[in-house]
Structure formats: C-alpha cells, structure tokens
Design an enzyme around this catalytic site. Sequence first.
Site, mmCIF file in Angstrom:
data_model
loop_
_atom_site.group_PDB
_atom_site.id
_atom_site.type_symbol
_atom_site.label_atom_id
_atom_site.label_comp_id
_atom_site.label_asym_id
_atom_site.label_seq_id
_atom_site.Cartn_x
_atom_site.Cartn_y
_atom_site.Cartn_z
ATOM 1 N N ASN A 158 26.066 -10.629 1.315
ATOM 2 C CA ASN A 158 25.811 -11.198 2.644
ATOM 3 C C ASN A 158 24.331 -11.242 3.010
ATOM 4 O O ASN A 158 23.952 -10.963 4.146
ATOM 5 C CB ASN A 158 26.587 -10.418 3.715
ATOM 6 C CG ASN A 158 28.082 -10.479 3.497
ATOM 7 O OD1 ASN A 158 28.670 -11.561 3.467
ATOM 8 N ND2 ASN A 158 28.706 -9.324 3.317
ATOM 9 N N HIS A 206 19.880 0.222 5.572
ATOM 10 C CA HIS A 206 19.034 -0.978 5.585
ATOM 11 C C HIS A 206 18.018 -1.000 6.736
ATOM 12 O O HIS A 206 17.774 -2.044 7.353
ATOM 13 C CB HIS A 206 19.899 -2.236 5.658
ATOM 14 C CG HIS A 206 20.953 -2.322 4.604
ATOM 15 N ND1 HIS A 206 20.743 -1.932 3.301
ATOM 16 C CD2 HIS A 206 22.252 -2.737 4.662
ATOM 17 C CE1 HIS A 206 21.858 -2.124 2.601
ATOM 18 N NE2 HIS A 206 22.779 -2.594 3.401
ATOM 19 N N HIS A 262 21.385 3.004 -2.973
ATOM 20 C CA HIS A 262 22.335 2.103 -2.309
ATOM 21 C C HIS A 262 22.658 0.933 -3.215
ATOM 22 O O HIS A 262 21.921 -0.058 -3.273
ATOM 23 C CB HIS A 262 21.786 1.591 -0.980
ATOM 24 C CG HIS A 262 22.827 0.958 -0.117
ATOM 25 N ND1 HIS A 262 23.384 1.602 0.972
ATOM 26 C CD2 HIS A 262 23.444 -0.246 -0.183
ATOM 27 C CE1 HIS A 262 24.288 0.808 1.536
ATOM 28 N NE2 HIS A 262 24.339 -0.318 0.836
ATOM 29 N N TYR A 277 34.703 -10.942 2.905
ATOM 30 C CA TYR A 277 34.027 -11.897 2.038
ATOM 31 C C TYR A 277 34.600 -11.773 0.631
ATOM 32 O O TYR A 277 35.321 -10.818 0.307
ATOM 33 C CB TYR A 277 32.504 -11.692 2.051
ATOM 34 C CG TYR A 277 32.028 -10.329 1.610
ATOM 35 C CD1 TYR A 277 31.607 -10.105 0.299
ATOM 36 C CD2 TYR A 277 31.970 -9.266 2.505
ATOM 37 C CE1 TYR A 277 31.157 -8.857 -0.110
ATOM 38 C CE2 TYR A 277 31.529 -8.015 2.103
ATOM 39 C CZ TYR A 277 31.120 -7.814 0.797
ATOM 40 O OH TYR A 277 30.675 -6.572 0.399
ATOM 41 N N HIS A 312 26.383 -1.231 -4.968
ATOM 42 C CA HIS A 312 27.830 -1.408 -4.945
ATOM 43 C C HIS A 312 28.299 -1.874 -6.313
ATOM 44 O O HIS A 312 27.500 -2.378 -7.115
ATOM 45 C CB HIS A 312 28.242 -2.483 -3.920
ATOM 46 C CG HIS A 312 27.641 -2.303 -2.564
ATOM 47 N ND1 HIS A 312 28.084 -1.361 -1.675
ATOM 48 C CD2 HIS A 312 26.633 -2.969 -1.935
ATOM 49 C CE1 HIS A 312 27.378 -1.439 -0.551
ATOM 50 N NE2 HIS A 312 26.483 -2.409 -0.690
ATOM 51 N N THR A 331 33.101 -2.757 0.973
ATOM 52 C CA THR A 331 34.180 -3.055 1.918
ATOM 53 C C THR A 331 35.220 -3.978 1.309
ATOM 54 O O THR A 331 36.377 -3.961 1.739
ATOM 55 C CB THR A 331 33.623 -3.685 3.209
ATOM 56 O OG1 THR A 331 32.902 -4.889 2.881
ATOM 57 C CG2 THR A 331 32.682 -2.725 3.925
ATOM 58 N N ASP A 379 20.283 -2.225 -2.908
ATOM 59 C CA ASP A 379 21.427 -2.915 -2.299
ATOM 60 C C ASP A 379 22.078 -3.906 -3.272
ATOM 61 O O ASP A 379 22.775 -4.830 -2.866
ATOM 62 C CB ASP A 379 21.034 -3.622 -0.999
ATOM 63 C CG ASP A 379 22.231 -4.103 -0.183
ATOM 64 O OD1 ASP A 379 23.314 -3.493 -0.280
ATOM 65 O OD2 ASP A 379 22.085 -5.115 0.541
#
Length: 291
Positions: A252, A176, A26, A44, A28, A72, A247
């Site tokens: 966030n 998560h 996981h 965001y 990004h 996103t 992550d």
Amino acid sequence: MKSVPPPHPHPSKPAYALPPGSCDAHVHVYGPVARFPYAADRAYDPPEAPIERLQALHHLLGVERAVIVQATVHGTDNRAMLDAIARAPDRYRGVALVARDVSAGELRQLHAQGVRGVRYNFMPHLGKSADPDEVRAVAERIAPLGWHVQVHVTAAHLPAIRGFLESLPVPFVIDHMGRPMVEDGLEQPALAALLDVLRHGRAWVKISGPERISARLSAQAQPYADAAPFVRRILDAAPDRTVWGTDWPHPNVREIPDDGKLVELLPRYTDDAAVLQRVLVENPARLYWYD
C-alpha cells in the site's frame, strides 16, 4: 479487492555497508498461498512474497537479523510468519496478530516460536480500528513475557490515543514514523505530536517508510532524501528507542522503492555513527532479543 504491486524486481546493492548484526525490524511475508492462504476478509490482494525472496534481499543488503511482522492479509493465522522465523530462529523475531481471546498458553507458545509483540491497526483504510479494551486485555496478558504492543497509527491521531497508549503495562512501538507528511513541513502539529509522545519512556518508533511520507518520491537525486530531516528530529528525541526497517515488500505505498536506496539513506539520518549503531544493532537487540 485492491491489488498491490510486487516488490522491486531488481533492488540495488547499497553503497553504505550496514554494521555487523544489523536488523531490519519491519518486514512481512506473503504466502506461499498454497500453504498459507490469505484471509477472506483481507483489505488488499498482494502477490506472493515468501521468506526465500526476503532472505535473498537481506543477503544483498547486508542485513543479518529481521523482525517479521504478521501481514494483515493473513489475519490472525500466523503460520507464514512462524514458518519464516523457524528458518533462522536465532536471527528472526516476530510480531503477531492475535485474537481477542488468545490464551496465556497460546501466547507462551508464540513466545517459544520467536514472537515478541502484537500489532494493532488504527488505520481505517485497513479495516476497523482496534478496540482499546481488547488491546488493554491482551497487553496485560503479554506483559509477563516482556512483549510490546506495536501500533499502526498516524501521528495526527496520536493525541487522541496517547493517554491510552501510555497507560498500557508494556512498551508501545509506533509504525512508520507515524507518517508525518514531508509536504506539511517540520513544524507541523503531527510531527510535534509524535516527538511529544516519544518523551515517554515506554514509547518506541520505527523509522521505516520514507517513501510513504516523501513529497517528491523517487524524483530526487537520492530517493526520499527529503524525509531525512524528519528522521533527524526523531533520533534527537529518542535515539535509544528507535529501530529501522525496510517495510519489504512495501504494501500500500505510492511507489515501490528500491531497498538498496533505502539503506543508503541511513547516513543522512544522523552524523553520529554511534547513533546508527544503536538504531540498527543495539536497540533491536533490547526490544526483540532481550532473552
């Protein structure tokens, strides 16, 4: 628009050596914006976190494979994620965001480019929650490809959508850990709901985000170690359907973690090296590299 801080500027090299073939399931990538602009309706506004920086981190950590989850902030424009996969197509896989009317041909093309799942948000702070009818329609289209549906949802909300998730024709992966907060204790209903859902044979979970659920954050001698008993419960419930991820670059979160310290938590999650081998190597191979 909410701004988020960059990833840790100087992550440490972990004392724990990851086994060969380990997968960070996981992560990004953001940008570079000049090539891959952010979506106008993003929730965001992050600093750039390009694939080159992720590769340098994984080299430091000892990660050999990764799953790049569409951010996103890029919406359904998956180009940044696909460009990252193309850097090492044998070692990278992706999870995409797709439009409701995505065609079977578009999905086959994404498959050829390394995508193995689609992600849906059930977290109101990131925008409107997914439409179950849309999720089901897309799930039926991805089933022939062997993909899964990844859901960003809190464990507390799982009972409301459990029947829907279990009715899908594909596996579903909970992001998560479903965020059962440490401060609410090991007997909290949210954790019980997650463990109950994990009894279903198509339910998977990502043990990512201990910094999201920790009660004391990095004030502990080993940061986020108070999340370890929660992960142990998860591994007891579904050792063959659990994967791990950092992550990165940590959108966030309440504080930006040192990814080296996240790796060092892994031996606290189980006393069984064979379980860690499954979580880090064998399980992601089954979920993302099945073909």
